[in-house]
Design a protein around this motif. Structure first.
Motif, PDB file in Angstrom:
ATOM      1  N   GLN A 120      -8.229 -17.725  -5.188  1.00 56.80           N
ATOM      2  CA  GLN A 120      -8.519 -19.002  -5.830  1.00 56.80           C
ATOM      3  C   GLN A 120      -8.639 -20.112  -4.792  1.00 56.80           C
ATOM      4  O   GLN A 120      -9.553 -20.951  -4.849  1.00 56.80           O
ATOM      5  N   LYS A 176     -12.130  -8.599  -7.610  1.00 56.63           N
ATOM      6  CA  LYS A 176     -10.876  -7.996  -7.147  1.00 56.63           C
ATOM      7  C   LYS A 176     -10.280  -7.108  -8.227  1.00 56.63           C
ATOM      8  O   LYS A 176     -10.080  -7.550  -9.359  1.00 56.63           O
ATOM      9  N   PRO A 211      -8.321 -14.257 -15.403  1.00 52.72           N
ATOM     10  CA  PRO A 211      -8.427 -12.819 -15.152  1.00 52.72           C
ATOM     11  C   PRO A 211      -8.918 -12.069 -16.388  1.00 52.72           C
ATOM     12  O   PRO A 211      -8.622 -12.449 -17.523  1.00 52.72           O
ATOM     13  N   ARG A 268      -7.714  -7.105 -14.238  1.00 53.74           N
ATOM     14  CA  ARG A 268      -6.337  -6.628 -14.363  1.00 53.74           C
ATOM     15  C   ARG A 268      -6.308  -5.471 -15.367  1.00 53.74           C
ATOM     16  O   ARG A 268      -6.079  -5.675 -16.559  1.00 53.74           O
ATOM     17  N   GLU A 281      -4.394 -13.047  -5.616  1.00 45.97           N
ATOM     18  CA  GLU A 281      -5.169 -13.836  -6.577  1.00 45.97           C
ATOM     19  C   GLU A 281      -5.088 -15.329  -6.242  1.00 45.97           C
ATOM     20  O   GLU A 281      -6.094 -16.055  -6.333  1.00 45.97           O
ATOM     21  N   HIS A 334      -0.179  -8.613  -5.727  1.00 43.57           N
ATOM     22  CA  HIS A 334      -1.473  -8.927  -6.320  1.00 43.57           C
ATOM     23  C   HIS A 334      -1.543 -10.401  -6.730  1.00 43.57           C
ATOM     24  O   HIS A 334      -2.600 -11.037  -6.605  1.00 43.57           O
ATOM     25  N   SER A 393      -7.155  -5.892  -9.484  1.00 45.82           N
ATOM     26  CA  SER A 393      -5.782  -6.355  -9.335  1.00 45.82           C
ATOM     27  C   SER A 393      -4.817  -5.399 -10.018  1.00 45.82           C
ATOM     28  O   SER A 393      -5.171  -4.279 -10.391  1.00 45.82           O
ATOM     29  N   HIS A 407     -15.309 -15.790  -7.957  1.00 43.23           N
ATOM     30  CA  HIS A 407     -14.686 -14.471  -8.037  1.00 43.23           C
ATOM     31  C   HIS A 407     -14.355 -14.099  -9.470  1.00 43.23           C
ATOM     32  O   HIS A 407     -14.296 -14.946 -10.362  1.00 43.23           O
ATOM     33  N   VAL A 456     -11.390 -11.545 -11.347  1.00 40.55           N
ATOM     34  CA  VAL A 456     -10.199 -10.716 -11.187  1.00 40.55           C
ATOM     35  C   VAL A 456     -10.094  -9.770 -12.372  1.00 40.55           C
ATOM     36  O   VAL A 456     -10.108 -10.202 -13.526  1.00 40.55           O
TER      37      VAL A 456
END
Length: 295
Positions: A133, A105, A205, A143, A129, A125, A107, A139, A141
């Motif tokens: 989760q 993702k 992240p 940022r 997230e 966002h 973010s 996954h 993330v």
């Protein structure tokens, strides 16, 4: 995680600024990208027959479900909007139903998300997230901090007809990141997430920044050196508000930047890629190259 050497990856937001950098990088690594776009003609003009094209929108459950058939990994990106969280959570649910094995993702910037309550975009966002989760899908993330290609994109235009760089964060540093570095990291997150995570160590992240936080005054010094003439930095001239929602989102971003929240520097890019992040000076050198020749 599938051991397939050439995984099928669905790229959302493929025709946007970052997607246009990501797709060719996936092709170069022998991945099999499928792009999910609103207009198939746009994707075909960009990539011809080198990618699979799935036309639809996040609101079209049937098209979304069809786009996810056979997909192993998903890159999740969509424009900021009032329905951002609902749209992307819909994609996460569809990905879970389709058996997607890993989601990456894109973010918001770390400083817009934590602590919550200071950014409409960051809060959206954050919700996504949390939903990611809760989905149980493996996954990653990302940022990213402020993008050079967005935050510094006007400098060449400013200096084409003047000697002043206009900035919304006078007096505060920002550790701008090149979108090409974001794309390079995203490829590793999609194709080698376990290896990249081992390099990073701590879970959570991936906060992506440039290697240095620079104030607008420093940007002006760099531009002066590149162009061989004095350049100054100043606040922007007030402009008419755009869409009210986007105007509020941008206003929140700029307020956080001016307060110094976008100045943090992480080593994530270097840890994942094994090289240093691209520099603002290098980016400005590319952007101002034609002006420097003209001078």
């Amino acid at each position: 995680m599938s051991a397939h050497p050439h995984p099928r990856v669905l790229v959302c937001g493929a025709s946007g600024r970052l997607g246009q950098l990501l797709v060719p990088r996936l092709l170069a690594r022998q991945a099999r990208p499928r792009v999910f776009v609103r207009q198939a003609a746009t994707a075909h003009a960009l990539w011809g027959d080198t990618v699979e094209i799935a036309q639809g929108s996040f609101e079209d459950a049937a098209a979304l479900g069809q786009a996810l058939v056979g997909i192993e990994r998903l890159f999740l990106l969509s424009p900021i909007s009032p329905t951002l969280a609902e749209q992307q959570l819909r994609v996460v649910a569809a990905a879970r139903a389709a058996g997607v094995q890993h989601i990456v993702k894109l973010s918001g910037s770390d400083w817009t998300i934590a602590p919550p309550g200071h950014s409409l975009s960051g809060d959206a966002h954050g919700r996504i997230e949390q939903g990611l989760q809760a989905s149980g899908i493996p996954h990653t993330v990302l940022r990213p901090n402020a993008w050079m290609q967005v935050g510094l994109s006007r400098i060449a235009a400013d200096l084409h007809s003047g000697d002043v760089i206009r900035s919304q964060h006078i007096g505060a540093g920002v550790s701008y990141i090149d979108a090409r570095d974001i794309a390079d990291v995203a490829v590793e997150a999609l194709l080698n997430p376990e290896v990249a995570q081992q390099r990073l160590g701590a879970p959570g992240p991936w906060v992506l920044t440039g290697s240095q936080a620079l104030r607008p005054q420093k940007l002006a010094e760099i531009a002066s050196r590149l162009l061989g003439r004095p350049i100054n930095a100043a606040a922007p001239v007030a402009a008419a508000a755009a869409d009210p929602f986007i105007a509020q989102v941008h206003g929140e971003f700029f307020a956080l930047m001016r307060a110094g929240h976008a100045a943090a520097v992480t080593a994530t890019v270097g840890q994942v890629l094994g090289r240093e992040a691209r520099t603002v000076e290098g980016f400005l050198g590319e952007e101002l190259g034609a002006l420097a020749v003209a001078v």
